[in-house]
Design an enzyme around this catalytic site. Structure first.
Site, PDB file in Angstrom:
ATOM      1  N   SER A  13      52.161  39.296   4.885  1.00  0.00           N
ATOM      2  CA  SER A  13      53.458  39.504   4.216  1.00  0.00           C
ATOM      3  C   SER A  13      54.317  40.503   4.989  1.00  0.00           C
ATOM      4  CB  SER A  13      53.272  39.950   2.763  1.00  0.00           C
ATOM      5  OG  SER A  13      52.783  41.262   2.682  1.00  0.00           O
ATOM      6  N   MET A  87      42.965  43.947  10.735  1.00  0.00           N
ATOM      7  CA  MET A  87      41.865  44.737  10.178  1.00  0.00           C
ATOM      8  C   MET A  87      40.702  44.877  11.169  1.00  0.00           C
ATOM      9  SD  MET A  87      43.361  45.490   7.436  1.00  0.00           S
ATOM     10  CE  MET A  87      42.159  46.218   6.332  1.00  0.00           C
ATOM     11  N   ASN A 104      51.362  50.563  13.906  1.00  0.00           N
ATOM     12  CA  ASN A 104      50.488  50.096  12.823  1.00  0.00           C
ATOM     13  C   ASN A 104      51.085  50.510  11.487  1.00  0.00           C
ATOM     14  OD1 ASN A 104      47.969  49.190  11.572  1.00  0.00           O
ATOM     15  ND2 ASN A 104      47.467  51.355  11.302  1.00  0.00           N
ATOM     16  N   HIS A 106      49.725  51.556   7.689  1.00  0.00           N
ATOM     17  CA  HIS A 106      48.514  51.938   6.964  1.00  0.00           C
ATOM     18  C   HIS A 106      48.891  52.259   5.522  1.00  0.00           C
ATOM     19  CE1 HIS A 106      44.491  53.455   6.356  1.00  0.00           C
ATOM     20  NE2 HIS A 106      45.023  54.489   5.732  1.00  0.00           N
ATOM     21  N   GLU A 140      42.410  57.441  18.149  1.00  0.00           N
ATOM     22  CA  GLU A 140      41.797  57.964  16.925  1.00  0.00           C
ATOM     23  C   GLU A 140      42.294  57.160  15.732  1.00  0.00           C
ATOM     24  OE1 GLU A 140      41.192  62.282  14.794  1.00  0.00           O
ATOM     25  OE2 GLU A 140      42.287  62.190  16.678  1.00  0.00           O
ATOM     26  N   ASP A 142      43.830  55.576  12.639  1.00  0.00           N
ATOM     27  CA  ASP A 142      44.853  55.937  11.659  1.00  0.00           C
ATOM     28  C   ASP A 142      45.447  57.320  11.894  1.00  0.00           C
ATOM     29  OD1 ASP A 142      44.521  53.467  10.455  1.00  0.00           O
ATOM     30  OD2 ASP A 142      42.975  54.204   9.095  1.00  0.00           O
TER      31      ASP A 142
END
Ligand code: GAR
Length: 208
Positions: A13, A87, A104, A106, A140, A142
């Site tokens: 989405s 993922m 990214n 999160h 590293e 997130d």
């Protein structure tokens, strides 16, 4: 025109929100996945966007998969690689290869709740707010310079799914904006901070 490659693992989405935003000077060169069943792949293909998948289970190491993925991605000569619900934990080699052009989303207010099950963990911790973070990716997990963050309330009686749905609407606003800001050259990385005049204005309105 900037080439953008979007990586997904499922529904897609956020990828759809980015495609639908018709970002000026941005071309969605391809949508790639580690999961050939990812619903978002079919959605993108129906719109004439190149799609490909590589099953990570066919590789005996994380690095071998990442290298195969890098080969596919690089064939599209990306200016920006977008992880939109991808993922997979990425190797340092992958992160270094795309340093400064890999972002990214999160589903937490980082640096709280890196990893999985973020909304469940926010509920368990008794948090009154939840949110999402868009950030440049470093080796590293997130971490990496934060581009933008959105916040929603956690209401009495909320389930993790209720929170996820509320956060998702904010994700769909912030992610296309972050891509647009990147493409327009408005994001400047200074150490662990991203300077972005546009977000200062956006952020004020989101928090108002
Ligand atoms: C989104 O909520 C995104 O924040 C999250 O997965 C969902 C993907 O939804 N990402 C992560 O958890 C990354 N660790 P979508 O496929 O509908 O965009």
């Amino acid at each position: 025109m900037k080439n953008i490659v979007i990586l997904i693992s499922g529904r897609g989405s956020n990828m759809q929100a980015i495609v639908n935003a018709n970002i000026p000077n941005a071309r969605i060169a391809a949508v790639l996945s580690n999961n050939e069943q990812a619903a978002g792949l079919a959605w993108a293909a129906e719109r004439g966007i190149a799609t490909e998948s590589i099953n990570h289970k066919a590789f005996d190491s994380r690095l071998a998969f990442d290298r195969a993925m890098m080969d596919k991605i690089d064939a599209y000569q990306p200016d920006l690689v977008v992880l939109a619900g991808f993922m997979r934990i990425l190797t340092p080699e992958f992160c270094t290869h795309y340093e400064g052009r890999l972002i990214n989303i999160h589903p937490s207010i980082l640096p709280s709740f890196t990893g999985l099950h973020t909304h469940e963990r926010a509920l368990e911790a008794g948090c009154r707010v939840a949110g999402c973070t868009i950030h440049f990716v470093t080796a590293e997990l997130d971490c990496g310079p934060i581009i933008s963050q959105g916040i929603v309330p956690i209401l009495d009686g909320d389930s993790a799914d209720d929170i996820a749905a509320r956060v998702l609407t904010v994700e769909h606003q912030l992610f296309p904006q972050a891509v647009e800001d990147f493409v327009a050259g408005r994001l400047q990385i200074h150490g662990n901070r991203v300077l972005n005049e546009a977000f200062s204005a956006e952020g004020q309105s989101l928090l108002a």
